[in-house]
Scaffold this motif. Structure first.
Motif, PDB file in Angstrom:
ATOM      1  N   VAL A   4       0.856  -1.184   0.000  1.00 16.73           N
ATOM      2  CA  VAL A   4       0.000   0.000   0.000  1.00 16.73           C
ATOM      3  C   VAL A   4       0.893   1.234   0.000  1.00 16.73           C
ATOM      4  CG1 VAL A   4      -1.813   1.239   1.210  1.00 16.73           C
ATOM      5  CG2 VAL A   4      -1.801  -1.253   1.232  1.00 16.73           C
ATOM      6  N   LEU A   5       0.816   2.007  -1.075  1.00 20.30           N
ATOM      7  CA  LEU A   5       1.612   3.232  -1.184  1.00 20.30           C
ATOM      8  C   LEU A   5       0.930   4.422  -0.545  1.00 20.30           C
ATOM      9  CD1 LEU A   5       2.850   2.887  -4.882  1.00 20.30           C
ATOM     10  CD2 LEU A   5       3.963   2.111  -2.780  1.00 20.30           C
ATOM     11  N   GLY A   6      -0.380   4.387  -0.446  1.00 18.17           N
ATOM     12  CA  GLY A   6      -1.111   5.491   0.157  1.00 18.17           C
ATOM     13  C   GLY A   6      -2.589   5.183   0.186  1.00 18.17           C
ATOM     14  N   TYR A   7      -3.261   5.832   1.123  1.00 25.91           N
ATOM     15  CA  TYR A   7      -4.690   5.640   1.255  1.00 25.91           C
ATOM     16  C   TYR A   7      -5.431   6.769   0.536  1.00 25.91           C
ATOM     17  CZ  TYR A   7      -3.626   1.858   4.459  1.00 25.91           C
ATOM     18  OH  TYR A   7      -3.149   0.691   5.003  1.00 25.91           O
ATOM     19  N   THR A   8      -6.653   7.030   0.923  1.00 30.21           N
ATOM     20  CA  THR A   8      -7.514   7.964   0.187  1.00 30.21           C
ATOM     21  C   THR A   8      -6.750   9.236  -0.150  1.00 30.21           C
ATOM     22  OG1 THR A   8      -9.403   7.083   1.420  1.00 30.21           O
ATOM     23  CG2 THR A   8      -9.714   9.135   0.198  1.00 30.21           C
ATOM     24  N   PRO A   9      -6.536   9.514  -1.451  1.00 32.54           N
ATOM     25  CA  PRO A   9      -5.725  10.688  -1.818  1.00 32.54           C
ATOM     26  C   PRO A   9      -6.458  11.987  -1.535  1.00 32.54           C
ATOM     27  CG  PRO A   9      -6.630   9.645  -3.782  1.00 32.54           C
ATOM     28  CD  PRO A   9      -6.987   8.751  -2.630  1.00 32.54           C
ATOM     29  N   SER A  10      -5.707  13.068  -1.635  1.00 33.48           N
ATOM     30  CA  SER A  10      -6.278  14.387  -1.322  1.00 33.48           C
ATOM     31  C   SER A  10      -7.342  14.795  -2.328  1.00 33.48           C
ATOM     32  CB  SER A  10      -5.163  15.438  -1.276  1.00 33.48           C
ATOM     33  OG  SER A  10      -4.201  15.101  -0.310  1.00 33.48           O
ATOM     34  N   PRO A 589     -15.517   8.496   0.305  1.00 34.07           N
ATOM     35  CA  PRO A 589     -14.915   7.420  -0.497  1.00 34.07           C
ATOM     36  C   PRO A 589     -13.725   6.814   0.219  1.00 34.07           C
ATOM     37  CG  PRO A 589     -14.288   9.547  -1.385  1.00 34.07           C
ATOM     38  CD  PRO A 589     -15.275   9.825  -0.284  1.00 34.07           C
ATOM     39  N   GLN A 590     -13.549   5.525   0.043  1.00 37.66           N
ATOM     40  CA  GLN A 590     -12.421   4.801   0.616  1.00 37.66           C
ATOM     41  C   GLN A 590     -11.561   4.300  -0.540  1.00 37.66           C
ATOM     42  OE1 GLN A 590     -11.940   4.493   3.918  1.00 37.66           O
ATOM     43  NE2 GLN A 590     -13.875   5.455   4.497  1.00 37.66           N
ATOM     44  N   ALA A 591     -10.282   4.631  -0.528  1.00 43.81           N
ATOM     45  CA  ALA A 591      -9.405   4.287  -1.648  1.00 43.81           C
ATOM     46  C   ALA A 591      -8.028   3.934  -1.119  1.00 43.81           C
ATOM     47  CB  ALA A 591      -9.308   5.443  -2.651  1.00 43.81           C
ATOM     48  N   ALA A 592      -7.271   3.269  -1.969  1.00 43.78           N
ATOM     49  CA  ALA A 592      -5.889   2.896  -1.655  1.00 43.78           C
ATOM     50  C   ALA A 592      -5.122   2.791  -2.957  1.00 43.78           C
ATOM     51  CB  ALA A 592      -5.825   1.577  -0.887  1.00 43.78           C
ATOM     52  N   HIS A 633       8.625   5.278   3.394  1.00 45.23           N
ATOM     53  CA  HIS A 633       7.618   5.640   4.375  1.00 45.23           C
ATOM     54  C   HIS A 633       6.656   4.478   4.553  1.00 45.23           C
ATOM     55  CE1 HIS A 633       5.485   6.280   0.602  1.00 45.23           C
ATOM     56  NE2 HIS A 633       4.357   6.209   1.287  1.00 45.23           N
ATOM     57  N   VAL A 634       5.895   4.556   5.627  1.00 42.72           N
ATOM     58  CA  VAL A 634       4.830   3.598   5.903  1.00 42.72           C
ATOM     59  C   VAL A 634       3.510   4.282   5.622  1.00 42.72           C
ATOM     60  CG1 VAL A 634       3.756   2.148   7.656  1.00 42.72           C
ATOM     61  CG2 VAL A 634       6.236   2.446   7.639  1.00 42.72           C
ATOM     62  N   ALA A 635       2.707   3.672   4.763  1.00 46.67           N
ATOM     63  CA  ALA A 635       1.454   4.305   4.357  1.00 46.67           C
ATOM     64  C   ALA A 635       0.514   4.412   5.549  1.00 46.67           C
ATOM     65  CB  ALA A 635       0.805   3.493   3.231  1.00 46.67           C
ATOM     66  N   ARG A 636      -0.073   5.578   5.725  1.00 44.02           N
ATOM     67  CA  ARG A 636      -1.038   5.830   6.790  1.00 44.02           C
ATOM     68  C   ARG A 636      -2.239   6.544   6.187  1.00 44.02           C
ATOM     69  NH1 ARG A 636       1.528   5.465  11.865  1.00 44.02           N
ATOM     70  NH2 ARG A 636       3.791   5.317  11.699  1.00 44.02           N
ATOM     71  N   SER A 637      -3.394   6.196   6.710  1.00 45.33           N
ATOM     72  CA  SER A 637      -4.614   6.843   6.226  1.00 45.33           C
ATOM     73  C   SER A 637      -4.697   8.256   6.797  1.00 45.33           C
ATOM     74  CB  SER A 637      -5.840   6.034   6.649  1.00 45.33           C
ATOM     75  OG  SER A 637      -5.878   5.886   8.058  1.00 45.33           O
ATOM     76  N   ALA A 638      -5.008   9.210   5.936  1.00 43.36           N
ATOM     77  CA  ALA A 638      -5.112  10.602   6.363  1.00 43.36           C
ATOM     78  C   ALA A 638      -6.379  10.820   7.188  1.00 43.36           C
ATOM     79  CB  ALA A 638      -5.120  11.526   5.135  1.00 43.36           C
ATOM     80  N   TYR A 639      -6.321  11.786   8.037  1.00 42.04           N
ATOM     81  CA  TYR A 639      -7.478  12.105   8.872  1.00 42.04           C
ATOM     82  C   TYR A 639      -8.551  12.773   8.032  1.00 42.04           C
ATOM     83  CZ  TYR A 639     -10.411  14.492  12.283  1.00 42.04           C
ATOM     84  OH  TYR A 639     -11.482  14.958  13.002  1.00 42.04           O
ATOM     85  N   GLU A 640      -9.749  12.264   8.153  1.00 41.01           N
ATOM     86  CA  GLU A 640     -10.894  12.845   7.463  1.00 41.01           C
ATOM     87  C   GLU A 640     -11.896  13.298   8.506  1.00 41.01           C
ATOM     88  OE1 GLU A 640     -12.486  10.104   4.710  1.00 41.01           O
ATOM     89  OE2 GLU A 640     -10.604   9.788   3.636  1.00 41.01           O
TER      90      GLU A 640
END
Length: 906
Positions: A4-10, A589-592, A633-640
């Protein structure tokens, strides 16, 4: 698993335009009673939810029972352009149109499923009871900057078959071998399968199916002449125990129409009931179908092989002999046809053949099943929610036998895959069951006439349970939970599952190769041990990709339990390896974004010398530089932020809509103590308590996240310091405290160490290859007849020379040869070792007698010795000859024994 490179993008988070695509209107989000929620949406619905579909980077999703159309690559580009514009960088190519288009379709009931045709021109829309097909607009419609919705050209599929008075819809599937991707298959809960061959220029194709089968009637049918069509719209249908047992839970095809799949897979429709029974229809074909490049040759080779085996050994096939004859007739009629060329809707001819469904043996396949699930007490009762089939690979030998020209075969020499199909069953409690079908499903038809008795029903077809994996906790299972499967675009043996708690990834790739080697190995010696080791080794890879935040569901005032839509997986040059999902109670939306597997490569032939460096577009798994990158880096979900922070209060709507007109005037007057005022204050307090509690919970969660973020930041700073210290020690390790040797020496040392690592890697690779080749050689081959004769000869020689007790450690071949030699030769000669022992005893007796005679004659004179007539010289020479013979025999025996020992070691 994919990293997982990243969670829900900006560009999909609030307040971007991509976030608005998934957000419903404010009035519906507040749950105002005058809107009544989504039409037809009830919490009692039990079934699959597939309200997100994609065509390339374009997505189609259902929000407020309306279809929204957006292009994710354009959304990403617009967001990046806006970010550059905020930094003072102008972008002339940025688009200024709306973020999505609204597609209008005359559908009143709640939409449950969306499915795009393989050609990307049609969109199948399914509600609980009805099915519609809409013609999708071209991608150029996005250039229109107007906000007006697009009205779709929509056709109702089966206006008399799929109505409210009939059974609910279970699945809408596009046939893998349908002509130009326009063949739709619908499956209902009452076990009715219909095939619709859609033609936009012929409206009758949307009203009447080309083939309709009631499985309960098909199970009782005995010939092609029996009526197996479903009951009409106004005909009554009484209670039947078979109808209850045949309640379909899910259905899917056994293949995707790929050239590297087995021939019958794409023609097989697999169905599972709510009780856990599994059925199959093969072949299920429309009147016109489009075979793949390898399908017809493979069918021909399978049919010829079946008829050949049936003619040589009919007892071996048993009841399958009539089916092999039908398959041969089926393939013979296909070979006699003149294939047509496919044409698209714009009258452009495609260089792909179209075949008619053979009239022999008939259009009705035999209902195969229910299959036995050989799993013991683990699967006594399965509450199935979805099914996923992994097709068996195509055997190159079968395809070459059925092809006229081997050069026409477009398949790899060594295709990676399994020669058996894998059936994946998902239960409502989130457990995935993996079954192995070693026998396979082939075409079977009903007899042409009732006079021809069908073969007896065989119940020996078993599915072997490989593994059962859980993805849900027992406490987290909701009442309307309905997990679903989603395919992986990169590997056939990988898939995704979606439920209310998140999205899980499963991969079978790492044990498929070992299992295939065991299945293809003709020797059975040690097979049980190897299969046991394979079973006890690391099983199927299971990883959680997305975890849905359950606290967010409490912000929504909907009374229904959370349930997730089936996720979609996109592979686009702009988006990369992208996963997108959503839930019915969440507007976020939930994405990765996932890392593309290194084993995925695109090979192309270079057109010139300048193109040689670009022949491989992705890193290959065998490339030594593929794993040299470091995880930065370690992928982390951004705060929504929860919706409680930005939802409008419902207090104003309560006071304006709930009060009658004659009481609204009291809101502007002075507050009076009355029953009406107390009721109004109580209602307002109840509403404000809920809203303030949601805000308080969201604020507390934000505070906890901030504290955790500070701790994680301190941890990250400490890790960076450790990495920095190790890097400085590595660079300056060879010099003094101040690094007097300079940067050149450090670079040389780093280069030298990197070169040593590469050389060590090459040595390990060469050693592994040598060990692999030696292991292949040690497997050996079957013993030939001449070798068996030589072993028998050595056994008989050993039996003659060696003692019987010395043969205890001999191998099985010599023991068998010894027994056979004893039976063949009843009067065997005296063994060599017995003759040797007798001769040795005689020599010892002669020596003792000579010594005794010598002692008795010790006082006699030479004249007395001559009285016997034998002189001492003659006696001495005879004794020496006997001793020489004994030494010779002893040397001969020792030589034979040493040679036998060497042969035994070899």
């Amino acid at each position: 698993m994919p990293k997982v490179l990243g969670y829900t993008p900006s560009w999909l988070s609030r307040p971007s335009a991509g976030f608005d695509i998934f957000s419903s209107s404010n009035k519906r989000a507040l749950g105002d009673s005058q809107y009544g929620g989504q039409p037809g949406d009830t919490s009692d619905y039990l079934g699959p939810r597939r309200t997100i579909a994609h065509r390339g980077s374009e997505i189609f999703l259902v929000v407020d029972n309306q279809i929204r159309w957006a292009d994710l690559s354009i959304l990403k580009y617009e967001w990046e352009s806006s970010q550059r514009k905020g930094r003072g960088i102008e972008d002339d190519d940025a688009l200024t149109g709306p973020s999505y288009k609204l597609l209008k379709a005359p559908i009143s009931e709640q939409i449950r499923q969306l499915s795009i045709s393989p050609n990307g021109q049609l969109l199948a829309i399914a509600t609980s009871y009805t099915v519609h097909v809409a013609v999708l607009p071209d991608s150029t419609k996005f250039e229109d900057t107007t906000q007006s919705p697009i009205k779709l050209q929509t056709h109702t599929v089966g206006p008399t078959a799929h109505v409210l008075s009939q059974s609910p819809i279970v699945n809408i599937l596009w046939h893998p071998v349908g002509v130009n991707g326009t063949c739709l298959v619908t499956v209902t809960t009452e076990a009715v399968v219909r095939i619709w061959e859609l033609n936009r220029s012929n409206r009758w194709s949307f009203d009447s199916p080309t083939l309709a089968i009631d499985l309960t009637k098909l199970d009782a049918a005995r010939s092609q002449q029996d009526n197996v069509s479903p009951s009409g719209m106004h005909s009554g249908r009484g209670f039947s125990a078979d109808a209850v047992d045949m309640e379909i839970a899910s259905a899917c095809f056994g293949g995707t129409g790929s050239p590297d799949e087995s021939a019958w897979c794409a023609m097989t429709l697999w169905m599972t009931t709510t009780d856990g029974d599994l059925y199959a229809l093969c072949p299920l074909l429309p009147s016109k179908w489009q075979p793949t490049s390898t399908q017809l040759p493979s069918l021909a080779s399978l049919a010829v092989a079946g008829v050949t085996i049936a003619s040589q050994d009919a007892d071996f096939l048993g009841d399958d002999v009539p089916y092999n004859t039908d398959q041969y007739g089926f393939v013979s009629e296909l070979d006699a046809q003149e294939p047509l060329l496919a044409t698209r809707d714009d009258n452009i001819t495609i260089n792909e053949a179209i075949c008619n469904r053979p009239k022999r043996p008939g259009p009705l396949p035999k209902l195969q099943g229910p299959f036995q699930l050989a799993a013991g007490s683990l699967v006594d009762y399965l509450d199935i929610s979805d099914i996923h089939i992994i097709a068996s690979k195509l055997e190159r030998e079968e395809m070459i036998l059925g092809a006229d020209d081997e050069s026409e075969i477009d398949v790899q020499e060594e295709s990676i895959g399994l020669s058996a199909a894998i059936i994946c069953l998902m239960t409502r409690d989130g457990r995935v069951h993996l079954f192995l079908d070693l026998e396979g499903v082939e075409a079977q038809w009903l007899p042409a006439t009732a006079s021809e008795q069908p073969p007896s029903v065989s119940t020996s077809h078993e599915l072997i349970l490989i593994e059962a994996l859980d993805t849900l906790n027992a406490e987290a299972i909701s009442e309307n939970e309905w997990p679903t499967f989603s395919r992986d675009p990169f590997s056939r043996y990988s898939f995704y599952t979606t439920h209310s708690q998140g999205v899980f990834f499963f991969s079978l790739d790492h044990w498929i190769k070992r299992l295939e080697d065991e299945l293809q190995n003709p020797t059975t010696a040690g097979a049980n041990f190897r299969l046991k080791m394979l079973r006890e080794s690391s099983g199927t890879l299971r990883e959680c990709i997305l975890r849905f935040d359950q606290d967010r569901f409490t912000d929504n005032q909907s009374s229904s339990s959370p349930s997730a839509n089936a996720c979609i997986i996109l592979h686009d040059s702009d988006l990369g390896y992208f996963l997108l999902a959503s839930t019915n109670n969440d507007t976020h939306p939930q994405a990765a974004t996932l890392d593309i597997p290194k084993s995925f490569t695109i090979k192309q032939e270079p057109f010139s010398d300048d193109d040689l460096d670009y022949a491989d577009l992705y890193l290959d798994s065998n490339d030594s530089t593929a794993d040299l990158g470091l995880t930065t880096h370690v992928a982390r979900s951004a705060y929504e932020p929860p919706s409680a922070f930005w939802n409008e209060s419902s207090l104003l709507q309560l006071t304006s809509a709930s009060l009658p007109p004659h009481r609204r005037r009291t809101l502007k007057d002075e507050i009076r103590l009355s029953t009406a005022t107390l009721e109004l204050m109580t209602s307002a307090h109840r509403l404000m308590s809920n809203e303030t509690h949601a805000i308080q919970t969201a604020a507390a969660d934000l505070f906890n996240r901030c504290e955790r973020m500070v701790q994680e930041l301190q941890t990250q700073i400490q890790r960076v310091r450790e990495v920095n210290g190790r890097a400085e020690q590595l660079i300056l390790g060879g010099g003094d405290e101040h690094g007097s040797e300079g940067e050149g020496s450090a670079s040389e040392r780093l280069g030298f160490r990197a070169q040593k690592c590469l050389e060590k890697q090459e040595q390990l690779t060469d050693r592994m290859e040598k060990l692999r080749r030696r292991g292949v050689k040690l497997e050996g081959r079957a013993v030939g007849e001449k070798e068996r004769e030589w072993i028998k000869e050595m056994a008989s020689l050993k039996e003659v020379i060696c003692r019987p007790e010395e043969d205890e450690d001999g191998d099985d071949f010599m023991s068998d040869a010894k027994g056979q030699e004893q039976t063949e030769n009843g009067n065997r000669p005296q063994p060599f070792y017995q003759r040797y022992e007798e001769l040795r005893d005689i020599a010892r007796e002669l020596l003792s007698r000579a010594k005794h005679v010598k002692e008795e004659k010790g006082g006699k004179t030479r004249a007395d010795e001559d009285a016997y007539g034998i002189s001492n010289d003659i006696r001495r020479r005879k004794v020496q000859q006997v001793m020489a013979l004994l030494e010779r025999e002893e040397a001969l025996v020792e030589g034979v024994m040493m040679r036998l020992e060497r042969l035994k070691i070899v």
